[in-house]
Design a protein around this motif. Structure first.
Motif, PDB file in Angstrom:
ATOM      1  N   UNK A   1      39.296  42.755  49.605  1.00  8.74           N
ATOM      2  CA  UNK A   1      39.707  43.327  48.327  1.00  8.74           C
ATOM      3  C   UNK A   1      38.922  42.703  47.171  1.00  8.74           C
ATOM      4  N   UNK A   2      38.513  43.573  46.238  1.00 12.92           N
ATOM      5  CA  UNK A   2      37.771  43.090  45.082  1.00 12.92           C
ATOM      6  C   UNK A   2      38.197  43.886  43.855  1.00 12.92           C
ATOM      7  N   UNK A   3      38.325  43.223  42.725  1.00 10.93           N
ATOM      8  CA  UNK A   3      38.668  43.925  41.495  1.00 10.93           C
ATOM      9  C   UNK A   3      37.813  43.391  40.354  1.00 10.93           C
ATOM     10  N   UNK A   4      37.040  44.286  39.741  1.00 13.80           N
ATOM     11  CA  UNK A   4      36.231  43.910  38.578  1.00 13.80           C
ATOM     12  C   UNK A   4      36.802  44.582  37.336  1.00 13.80           C
ATOM     13  N   UNK A   5      36.774  43.869  36.229  1.00 16.61           N
ATOM     14  CA  UNK A   5      37.017  44.501  34.926  1.00 16.61           C
ATOM     15  C   UNK A   5      35.719  44.352  34.156  1.00 16.61           C
ATOM     16  N   UNK A   6      34.918  45.394  34.145  1.00 22.01           N
ATOM     17  CA  UNK A   6      33.612  45.274  33.510  1.00 22.01           C
ATOM     18  C   UNK A   6      32.823  44.187  34.206  1.00 22.01           C
ATOM     19  N   UNK A   7      32.378  43.186  33.453  1.00 15.51           N
ATOM     20  CA  UNK A   7      31.589  42.126  34.079  1.00 15.51           C
ATOM     21  C   UNK A   7      32.481  41.015  34.626  1.00 15.51           C
ATOM     22  N   UNK A   8      33.793  41.165  34.406  1.00  6.97           N
ATOM     23  CA  UNK A   8      34.712  40.115  34.833  1.00  6.97           C
ATOM     24  C   UNK A   8      35.263  40.442  36.222  1.00  6.97           C
ATOM     25  N   UNK A   9      35.198  39.479  37.109  1.00  5.24           N
ATOM     26  CA  UNK A   9      35.773  39.697  38.435  1.00  5.24           C
ATOM     27  C   UNK A   9      37.094  38.947  38.531  1.00  5.24           C
ATOM     28  N   UNK A  10      38.168  39.677  38.761  1.00  6.65           N
ATOM     29  CA  UNK A  10      39.492  39.049  38.804  1.00  6.65           C
ATOM     30  C   UNK A  10      39.834  38.599  40.214  1.00  6.65           C
TER      31      UNK A  10
ATOM     32  N   UNK B   1      28.498  35.482  37.405  1.00  5.62           N
ATOM     33  CA  UNK B   1      29.788  36.169  37.407  1.00  5.62           C
ATOM     34  C   UNK B   1      30.783  35.411  36.538  1.00  5.62           C
ATOM     35  N   UNK B   2      31.542  36.159  35.796  1.00  8.30           N
ATOM     36  CA  UNK B   2      32.557  35.545  34.948  1.00  8.30           C
ATOM     37  C   UNK B   2      33.901  35.657  35.644  1.00  8.30           C
ATOM     38  N   UNK B   3      34.641  34.610  35.643  1.00  3.71           N
ATOM     39  CA  UNK B   3      35.959  34.660  36.257  1.00  3.71           C
ATOM     40  C   UNK B   3      37.024  34.600  35.187  1.00  3.71           C
ATOM     41  N   UNK B   4      38.132  35.267  35.462  1.00  5.11           N
ATOM     42  CA  UNK B   4      39.213  35.272  34.493  1.00  5.11           C
ATOM     43  C   UNK B   4      39.938  33.952  34.511  1.00  5.11           C
TER      44      UNK B   4
END
Lengths: 266, 360, 291
Positions: B9-18, C1-4
């Motif tokens: 599972x992978x979730x990106x918000x724009x350039x941000x990977x949650x 990569x940016x992480x939250x």
């Protein structure tokens, strides 16, 4: 100390005095009008030389007064329904939507509240002359809707923002379709906002004078227009009777709102 | 085949990977907790399961079928939220009946089920109350009853106790355990509270920066943390800088400062000889003796900086010779602790096999 | 990569997906109404000011070049300023008292405030016409007390307009000021007293400065509303002190001079919107109501 009533000392009495005088200033005109509407003096002399109900009799005997009141109610009722419906839909867009310029749009929707009504009245009058809406119920409704809608949008967006969207999410996870969740959960939860939107919209239309003066025709008048036209001629006590009836309606509405608030709380 | 599978599972918000590369299997009836700090991706994973979010990549299989294209309201999943999400205008009974009504079940069946659920959460007689008339703890119990009323195969819980005070939290943790045992529902539980996770779960998945660092039972995580993050997050721990002398078969010989050498410490994360690492020590696994360093290898010299009495145990804070702050937990009445004072020199002993080395 | 980092609940974006993205389309009915029946008519009115009777700025030259009209502008400002000062002077102590008095007492005052605010505007204005007339209660009382021998001219002049407008604007300054004073922590004033401030010093150096944003914002609101007011000045004012809104109506209704009407409307609009922009810049939000 200044914000503690009991420790204000002598200042307490000064503040109370000013507040008492101001309250009297605010309530007395209303009390006097109600009293004078039962006074027998044609010139509204106080204290009245005698008491009578004839001004009320004259009000109810004149079909033009009753017709004007009926027109006012009819228009205000249509405005209320449209204002709440359009306001509700727009508020969902404004609160739950995501699009560029959302905040700007929200500010735009409130501008009819800050613009001097006389400017809108003159502008709409010119426009309606051209398309033939002057002196029609449609013209009245549109004009009042423009000034009522901001109150509706303000009340409903406030209510929607105070509503936790997770509750709607929970309803959807429980198996309700998104539309069903909105109708069965979200709408009842913001009912106080819908209610105040309705009350404000109704009162805005019911009390509106300036737009109405421009929209009215000899055959189609609202109550404020009728009062305005009569006032320009003389201060007849029939207006005092009509005013007293309006005050009674206002108090009834206030009590209704207070009761419903209480009902919502418990 | 496993009951619930989360695959890559992978979730990106724009350039941000949650969330990235989350793989997980859950067995039927299992209590699985996602543990991690805020922003570690645990809530995002849960929200993807609920269908509030679409994953950027990956799949979720429930009983072998993909859930991804099913909208939230058709997933038949139960959820209890962080905030109280009872429908404010409906009574407790109507709240619990809501999912059954939207499923158009016959009235008699709904009434029977509502009764049963109220009994399950021990709120019999509360049917006609409005949510506003109930305490936070009671509201969350009603939310639990509502989420279980339609017998969902999976129950999601998103920090459901975070708004409650400590005492109430423990009480409801108890209730949740009991209800889990009675209903045998599969639970996925999100929390940032390690104690809560340890108390409730069959297994725990520790989230850090969008990935799962380790999955295991509480004792596994405590005894064998796979990363320094897990070691820090599960149980209390202190770290001392060290140098790896040699490493093989998952064990390392290390040196601390200039003189001390410790052999055979379990090592994680693969470090080469000569590299820097951190030695993890648990306060409750340290022994304390007065005086200077003895002759054993696993003995650290330290100076007492503070002593705090915490009821059943005594907490001693000390500074190692190399400067790191260490803490030791001793049982009440421990003889060495009784006359201990600030500034005393002590030696802290431990079993090398119970310590861990994480390469830097 | 940016992480939250630092994020407990799902991001704002997440909350929206569940119930279909509500979007711009929902605001279209309201927007249409506003554009067709508000923005376009007003713009077209303003356009007429430079097009009728002939293209050019002739109307503005006439409007700003005549002492009659300049007197009306001046009068509008004087009345609005007067009403603002009077409402502020009365409103501050009342709001202050309301904020601290026992709730049994304050609820009576609130009921009076709301009743006065909700009563039909014409009713209120009519009441003042009756009270202030030559044979009205006020003149009768003053004469009865022997304070005056001749009835005072209280209506159809500046006095009448100021009294009537003050009556209508008072709630609009009391209610927001009440909110501001309610939010001030009483402990701050206790601290001022412990620091050695006298009551007067505590009032002028602590309470008033803390309430100042509310006072300025309320005053601006009353001033802007007064500038565009039509009904009350038309009924309580005399022909000698006409106000701007009345002038606009007169241009259109009696004189059928759309060019001049549009020009006067533009003047009123520019002043109103400028003050509103200042209000927004200073306080972020503003709630106004014009009649």
């Amino acid at each position: 100390m200044l914000l503690n009533f009991d420790r204000l000392g002598g200042w307490k009495w000064i503040l109370l005095g000013i507040t008492g005088l101001t309250s009297a200033f605010l309530i007395l005109p209303i009390v006097f009008i109600a009293a004078l509407s039962f006074g027998s003096s044609q010139w509204l002399i106080f204290p009245p030389p005698g008491w009578t109900l004839k001004w009320y009799a004259m009000f109810f005997a004149d079909p033009r007064w009753l017709e004007a009141a009926g027109t006012s109610f009819y228009i205000a009722a249509i405005v209320t329904v449209l204002s709440v419906l359009i306001g509700l839909v727009a508020s969902f867009g404004l609160v739950h939507g995501r699009f560029i310029g959302k905040e700007g749009l929200r500010a735009l929707f409130l501008t009819p509240m800050i613009l001097p009504v006389v400017v809108l009245a003159v502008a709409l009058y010119a426009f309606f002359l051209r398309i033939g809406l002057n002196g029609t119920v449609t013209g009245f409704v549109i004009a009042h809707l423009v000034v009522a809608l901001p109150f509706s949008i303000l009340s409903i967006t406030n209510a929607l923002e105070g509503f936790d969207k997770s509750i709607e999410d929970a309803a959807v996870l429980c198996g309700a379709s998104p539309l069903e969740a909105k109708l069965r959960i979200t709408l009842p939860s913001i009912s106080h906002g819908l209610f105040s939107a309705a009350v404000f919209s109704f009162l805005t239309s019911w009390d509106e004078v300036v737009l109405a003066i421009f929209m009215a025709s000899p055959t189609l008048q609202t109550l404020p227009v009728k009062i305005w036209a009569t006032l320009r001629q003389d201060l007849t006590p029939v207006i005092a009777a009509a005013s007293t009836l309006l005050i009674v309606v206002t108090i009834a509405l206030m009590l209704l709102v207070a009761l419903l608030r209480k009902g919502l709380k418990s | 085949m496993s009951f619930l599978q989360i695959r890559a599972l992978r979730k990106d918000y724009g350039i941000v990977t949650a969330v990235r590369d989350v793989n997980l299997t859950v067995e039927r009836g299992e209590f699985m907790t996602f543990l991690g700090p805020s922003g570690s991706g645990k809530s995002t994973t849960l929200y993807i399961l609920a269908g509030f979010e679409n994953p950027t990549a990956g799949d979720i299989l429930l009983d072998g079928e993909s859930l991804i294209s099913t909208p939230s309201h058709k997933r038949n999943i139960g959820m209890v939220f962080q905030r109280y999400t009872l429908f404010p205008h409906l009574s407790v009974g109507e709240n619990i009946a809501f999912p059954l009504k939207v499923r158009r079940l016959p009235k008699a069946e709904i009434d029977a089920k509502v009764k049963k659920m109220l009994k399950l959460v021990r709120l019999e007689g509360f049917e006609d109350r409005k949510p506003a008339q109930m305490s936070g703890g009671q509201q969350q119990r009603v939310a639990l009853a509502r989420a279980l009323a339609y017998d969902p195969p999976v129950l999601l819980m998103d920090e459901p106790l975070s708004a409650l005070d400590k005492k109430l939290r423990e009480e409801i943790q108890h209730e949740i355990r009991r209800i889990h045992q009675e209903t045998e529902v599969t639970i996925l539980y999100v929390t940032h509270d390690q104690e809560e996770a340890l108390r409730l779960s069959d297994r725990i998945a520790v989230f850090s920066r969008g990935v799962i660092d380790q999955i295991g039972t509480g004792p596994e995580l405590y005894a064998n943390p796979a990363t320094r993050f897990v070691a820090e997050f599960v149980g209390d721990s202190d770290f001392v800088d060290c140098r790896i002398l040699s490493a093989q078969n998952g064990r390392a010989d290390i040196s601390i400062g200039s003189s001390l050498t410790i052999r055979g410490v379990p090592m994680h994360g693969g470090g080469a000889a000569g590299g820097m690492a951190a030695l993890m020590l648990r306060p409750e696994r340290l022994s304390l003796a007065r005086g200077s360093v003895g002759e054993g290898t696993a003995n650290l010299a330290a100076t007492v900086t503070d002593i705090a009495f915490l009821g059943s145990n005594i907490h001693v804070a000390a500074a190692a010779e190399t400067g790191e702050a260490l803490s030791v937990r001793l049982p009440f009445g421990h003889e060495a602790a009784s006359s201990l004072a600030r500034g005393d020199m002590v030696s802290l002993g431990f079993d090398p096999a119970s310590a861990h080395v994480f390469s830097a | 990569m940016v992480l939250l980092t630092e994020r407990d609940s799902p991001p704002p974006a997440a909350r929206l997906r569940l119930v279909r993205p509500m979007n711009f389309a929902l605001t279209v009915p309201a927007l249409l109404l506003l554009v067709v029946f508000f923005i376009l008519p007003v713009l077209s009115l303003l356009l007429r000011s430079v097009m009728e009777p002939e293209p050019g700025l002739g109307n503005y030259a006439a409007l700003l070049g005549s002492t009659t009209y300049l007197k009306i502008f001046l009068n509008t400002f004087v009345v609005s300023a007067l009403v603002t000062v009077v409402t502020l002077a009365i409103g501050f102590p009342v709001a202050w008292a309301l904020a601290i008095m026992p709730s049994r007492l304050s609820s009576i005052v609130f009921a009076i405030l709301l009743l006065s605010m909700w009563t039909n505007l014409l009713t209120r204005t009519y009441a003042w016409m009756v009270l202030l007339q030559r044979t009205g209660v006020i003149n009768k009382t003053l004469m009865g007390l022997g304070l005056i021998s001749e009835p005072l001219p209280l209506v159809n002049n500046l006095t009448g307009v100021t009294i009537g407008m003050t009556y209508i604007m008072l709630p609009f300054i009391i209610l927001p000021l009440y909110g501001v004073i309610r939010k001030i922590d009483p402990a701050i004033l206790q601290a001022a007293a412990l620091c050695g401030a006298t009551r007067w010093q505590a009032l002028t150096r602590v309470l008033i400065p803390l309430a100042a944003p509310g006072m300025v914002s309320g005053a601006l609101m009353v001033f802007v509303m007064s500038l565009g007011y039509f009904v009350t000045p038309a009924l309580l004012g005399g022909t000698a002190n006409m106000m701007l809104a009345e002038l606009i109506a007169q241009f259109v209704q009696s004189l059928v001079n759309w060019g001049m009407g549009g020009a006067a409307a533009l003047v009123l609009l520019v002043v109103t919107l400028t003050l509103y922009a200042i209000q927004l810049r200073l306080f972020g939000t503003a709630r106004m109501e014009g009649r």
